[in-house]
Write a protein that holds these residues in place. Structure first.
Motif, PDB file in Angstrom:
ATOM      1  N   ALA A  18      12.928  37.524 -12.446  1.00 25.34           N
ATOM      2  CA  ALA A  18      11.523  38.516 -12.573  1.00 25.34           C
ATOM      3  C   ALA A  18      11.227  39.621 -11.928  1.00 25.34           C
ATOM      4  O   ALA A  18      10.772  40.696 -12.496  1.00 25.34           O
ATOM      5  CB  ALA A  18      10.701  37.148 -12.386  1.00 25.34           C
ATOM      6  N   TRP A  19      11.685  39.724 -10.731  1.00 25.02           N
ATOM      7  CA  TRP A  19      11.652  41.032  -9.793  1.00 25.02           C
ATOM      8  C   TRP A  19      12.301  42.254 -10.751  1.00 25.02           C
ATOM      9  O   TRP A  19      11.786  43.267 -10.854  1.00 25.02           O
ATOM     10  CB  TRP A  19      12.186  41.008  -8.556  1.00 25.02           C
ATOM     11  N   ALA A  20      13.489  41.770 -11.115  1.00 22.05           N
ATOM     12  CA  ALA A  20      14.303  42.730 -11.876  1.00 22.05           C
ATOM     13  C   ALA A  20      13.956  43.329 -13.139  1.00 22.05           C
ATOM     14  O   ALA A  20      13.812  44.427 -13.506  1.00 22.05           O
ATOM     15  CB  ALA A  20      15.809  42.418 -12.081  1.00 22.05           C
ATOM     16  N   ARG A  21      13.044  42.497 -13.926  1.00 19.91           N
ATOM     17  CA  ARG A  21      12.287  42.850 -15.007  1.00 19.91           C
ATOM     18  C   ARG A  21      11.245  43.337 -14.893  1.00 19.91           C
ATOM     19  O   ARG A  21      10.690  44.281 -15.611  1.00 19.91           O
ATOM     20  CB  ARG A  21      12.247  41.477 -15.775  1.00 19.91           C
ATOM     21  N   ARG A  22      10.307  43.164 -13.767  1.00 20.02           N
ATOM     22  CA  ARG A  22       9.036  43.504 -13.914  1.00 20.02           C
ATOM     23  C   ARG A  22       9.113  45.107 -12.908  1.00 20.02           C
ATOM     24  O   ARG A  22       8.054  45.767 -12.947  1.00 20.02           O
ATOM     25  CB  ARG A  22       8.247  42.736 -13.058  1.00 20.02           C
ATOM     26  N   GLY A  23      10.047  45.137 -11.991  1.00 19.19           N
ATOM     27  CA  GLY A  23      10.014  46.330 -11.139  1.00 19.19           C
ATOM     28  C   GLY A  23       8.947  46.133 -10.113  1.00 19.19           C
ATOM     29  O   GLY A  23       8.540  45.088  -9.627  1.00 19.19           O
ATOM     30  N   PRO A  24       8.489  47.449  -9.310  1.00 16.26           N
ATOM     31  CA  PRO A  24       7.634  47.306  -8.142  1.00 16.26           C
ATOM     32  C   PRO A  24       6.376  46.618  -8.708  1.00 16.26           C
ATOM     33  O   PRO A  24       5.634  47.358  -9.554  1.00 16.26           O
ATOM     34  CB  PRO A  24       7.652  48.687  -7.615  1.00 16.26           C
ATOM     35  N   VAL A  25       5.681  45.596  -8.036  1.00 18.93           N
ATOM     36  CA  VAL A  25       4.573  45.114  -8.178  1.00 18.93           C
ATOM     37  C   VAL A  25       3.917  44.496  -7.113  1.00 18.93           C
ATOM     38  O   VAL A  25       4.751  44.577  -5.860  1.00 18.93           O
ATOM     39  CB  VAL A  25       4.422  43.913  -9.092  1.00 18.93           C
ATOM     40  N   ARG A  26       2.772  44.483  -6.591  1.00 25.56           N
ATOM     41  CA  ARG A  26       1.882  44.540  -5.458  1.00 25.56           C
ATOM     42  C   ARG A  26       2.587  43.094  -4.633  1.00 25.56           C
ATOM     43  O   ARG A  26       2.557  43.149  -3.435  1.00 25.56           O
ATOM     44  CB  ARG A  26       0.468  44.355  -5.492  1.00 25.56           C
ATOM     45  N   GLY A  27       2.757  42.188  -5.593  1.00 28.43           N
ATOM     46  CA  GLY A  27       3.403  40.815  -4.680  1.00 28.43           C
ATOM     47  C   GLY A  27       3.755  39.749  -5.625  1.00 28.43           C
ATOM     48  O   GLY A  27       3.629  40.036  -6.875  1.00 28.43           O
ATOM     49  N   ARG A  28       4.608  38.739  -5.280  1.00 25.74           N
ATOM     50  CA  ARG A  28       4.991  37.671  -6.088  1.00 25.74           C
ATOM     51  C   ARG A  28       3.906  37.191  -7.064  1.00 25.74           C
ATOM     52  O   ARG A  28       4.269  36.579  -8.313  1.00 25.74           O
ATOM     53  CB  ARG A  28       5.669  36.854  -5.596  1.00 25.74           C
TER      54      ARG A  28
END
Length: 215
Positions: A121-131
């Motif tokens: 999920a992190w790899a797809r979304r890139g930098p976001v504020r939190g999980r």
């Protein structure tokens, strides 16, 4: 005004969705788990949508309101299917169909909490504020799960499906108006888990009628 309620109704299944009104279907889908490959997301926010003018739940905010088209055909098919549409040319949004075959009804999945596959999920979304922002909002949820228009029409309960919907534990919910629509803007057909930080913020469409002031 948000309205608190009790836990959702019985476990989600294609059979239960086929006999459910859109609002009852939304209660079934809330708390269920969407699975796409390695990523699992617990659904914490949904919106119910009705159907066309001739159907039992006419809903001018629904894609199905004008009647069957090539784009919305899945909404008029069997219950338990995935209806995917592209929003603003960018975001793939997911709906779970409900009601008997031939009658349009659907539940938009607005937000969820990633319960496994967070690295994907992190790899797809890139930098976001939190999980809790990974799948917050229908477009972000679609990106987290890797959804494309090619997934439109997927049987969410098929044994060989690449995307499935699994029952989850009952959750408390709150109801209120749907987000960002200009027609039927005040129907309390948005349901969410008030304990989840992944629920998206309510934003009223500037094109919606003004809310009458009290008194």
């Amino acid at each position: 005004m948000p309205v608190p309620s009790k836990s959702r109704s019985p476990r989600v299944s294609a059979q239960a969705l086929a006999t459910a009104t859109p609002l009852a279907a939304a209660r079934l889908v809330l708390g269920a788990v969407l699975v796409a490959g390695d990523v699992r997301v617990r659904i914490v926010e949904v919106e119910a949508y009705g159907g066309d003018r001739a159907g039992p739940w006419p809903d001018p905010a629904a894609h199905s309101y004008p009647g069957p088209t090539l784009r919305n055909a899945v909404m008029f098919g069997p219950a338990g299917m995935l209806y995917v549409y592209l929003s603003h040319g960018l975001h793939h949004c997911m709906n779970v169909t409900c009601a008997p075959d031939g009658t349009a009804g659907a539940v938009l999945v607005r937000a969820g909490e990633v319960v496994s596959g967070e690295d994907v999920a992190w790899a797809r979304r890139g930098p976001v504020r939190g999980r809790h922002h990974l799948a917050r909002g229908p477009g972000n949820l679609g990106k987290t799960l890797g959804i494309t228009l090619g997934d439109n029409g997927t049987d969410l309960f098929g044994p060989a499906s690449s995307i499935t919907l699994e029952p989850g534990p009952a959750v408390p919910f709150v109801s209120g108006p749907r987000v960002g629509i200009s027609r039927a803007a005040d129907r309390p057909w948005r349901l969410w888990d008030p304990t989840s930080p992944a629920v998206s913020a309510y934003r009223r469409s500037p094109r919606a009628p003004s809310i009458p002031s009290a008194g």
